[in-house]
Scaffold this active site. Sequence first.
Site, PDB file in Angstrom:
ATOM      1  N   HIS A 108      34.093  68.408  69.299  1.00  8.83           N
ATOM      2  CA  HIS A 108      34.456  69.117  70.564  1.00  8.83           C
ATOM      3  C   HIS A 108      33.424  69.991  70.956  1.00  8.83           C
ATOM      4  CE1 HIS A 108      36.435  72.164  68.396  1.00  8.83           C
ATOM      5  NE2 HIS A 108      35.907  72.960  69.563  1.00  8.83           N
ATOM      6  N   ASP A 121      37.703  65.254  64.736  1.00  7.33           N
ATOM      7  CA  ASP A 121      36.960  66.037  65.130  1.00  7.33           C
ATOM      8  C   ASP A 121      35.495  66.798  64.271  1.00  7.33           C
ATOM      9  OD1 ASP A 121      36.297  68.068  67.532  1.00  7.33           O
ATOM     10  OD2 ASP A 121      37.484  69.893  66.630  1.00  7.33           O
ATOM     11  N   SER A 153      33.907  77.249  66.661  1.00 13.11           N
ATOM     12  CA  SER A 153      34.242  76.028  66.357  1.00 13.11           C
ATOM     13  C   SER A 153      32.917  75.343  65.564  1.00 13.11           C
ATOM     14  CB  SER A 153      34.474  75.302  67.430  1.00 13.11           C
ATOM     15  OG  SER A 153      35.899  75.686  68.089  1.00 13.11           O
TER      16      SER A 153
END
Length: 477
Positions: free
Chosen positions: A115, A145, A218
């Site tokens: 993402h 992911d 992230s």
Amino acid sequence: MKYLSGNVLVYKLALALLVLLAWSQVQARSLPDFTELAESNSPAVVNISTTQKIKRGPRLPENLQIPELPEDSPFHDFFRHFFDEDGNAPMPRDAKSLGSGFIISADGYVMTNNHVIRDADEVIVRLSDRREFTAKIVGSDARSDVALLKIDAGSLPIVKIGKSNDLKVGEWVLAIGSPFGFDHSVTAGIVSAKGRSLPSENYVPFIQTDVAINPGNSGGPLFNMDGEVIGVNSQIYSRTGGFMGLSFAIPIEVAMNVADQLKTKGRVTRGWLGVLIQDVTADLAESFDMDKPRGALVSRVLPDSPASRAGFEVGDVILAFNGDEVNHSKDLPPLVGRTPVNESVPVRVLRQGKTRTLKVVIGELPAEDEIRVANNEPKTSQLNRIGVTVSELTDAQRKKIEIDAGGVLVNEVDGAAAQAGLRRGDVITMLNNEKISGIEQFEKVVKKLPANQSVPVLIHRARSGPVFLALKITDEK
């Protein structure tokens, strides 16, 4: 009242101080020191920034103009934000985002989240020594992911890969990343739980921690106290958009397996059994004459699946898969997913009070659209050039709008479709004088539509019946 002599009092005070000092030393030893870990591993952690080209949006219809409003009106800024004086949307612009990553090989392979780089037109990797590189996306996997990047550099510092299976709940862990763009920020916490199954992904047994993770973290690494990466920070649970003490990391074994597949074959394959499962509750355990709730209860066996060919039946309780115990239904998908395709494995099930072992040849996990079809879920499309996403109609929906066959249901509306007047819930039955039979045929018609020319679209709208609208696509060169 008795009084202690001076010597005895001094002795007791000294003894108390010694005990207090010893206790403080024990406490100090029990708290970890992260300084060496952070210093030695920060050079292998990178900042990732992405740029995505945002196209110009639709202009206002020709018969609608922006009203003349005083500058102090709250609606003045609203209209000026979305449209210029001629009713046009703002010019194309660049959308930027930030994330983190870490170097896994000295020749420039970098791991991050899918993402973080999704839909990016450009990915820039910045090292701790301030060097910047334009990265190539080797591949990405939405289900886990995980994304793998490559930069043109050599002799780079790398992280040491550990084993998340050795983690224990309560163990200290540390994260390094770029929350809100603050490079190489270090946060620490403990492992809160292991093997968490989240609604968005059943094939990843997430590591739950209370390490402070925020936007920009992230894709960054999660370290154990030995300085080994044991997870990739992926997402948080929040009601406010900020950190609330619940963060989740992808186990490094899962991430490295995905990265290896992306590097060697450009895509990721997972094992597939082909069953729908649920947890065994206490009441269900009693009804199946089980001594305690355990296993994964099969509620459906998909047709033409590995499970159906192996003889699985609805009502089977899967107790073990390839030698691994299945205590909860969430335990099964990761076990199946990491099993090589075409491998034959034993599965122990409870059927009508008796245990038996079935041999199943694991298949390859199909695309999500294929799974939806097998589950009798309506197939959906992606946003296309006219600005809609559509799905197949269910029998109930056909009955409600009195359409026997054909047509697609509009789920999202944007761009040219919104300008033409389409709404969510409309059913497109004809486009450019071609009858629409389903999603695949609809997409083919959309691709052939002429630019800068109005074409008719026939829709069925609840309470209004069939209505023709004029649709015009303006393709930008």
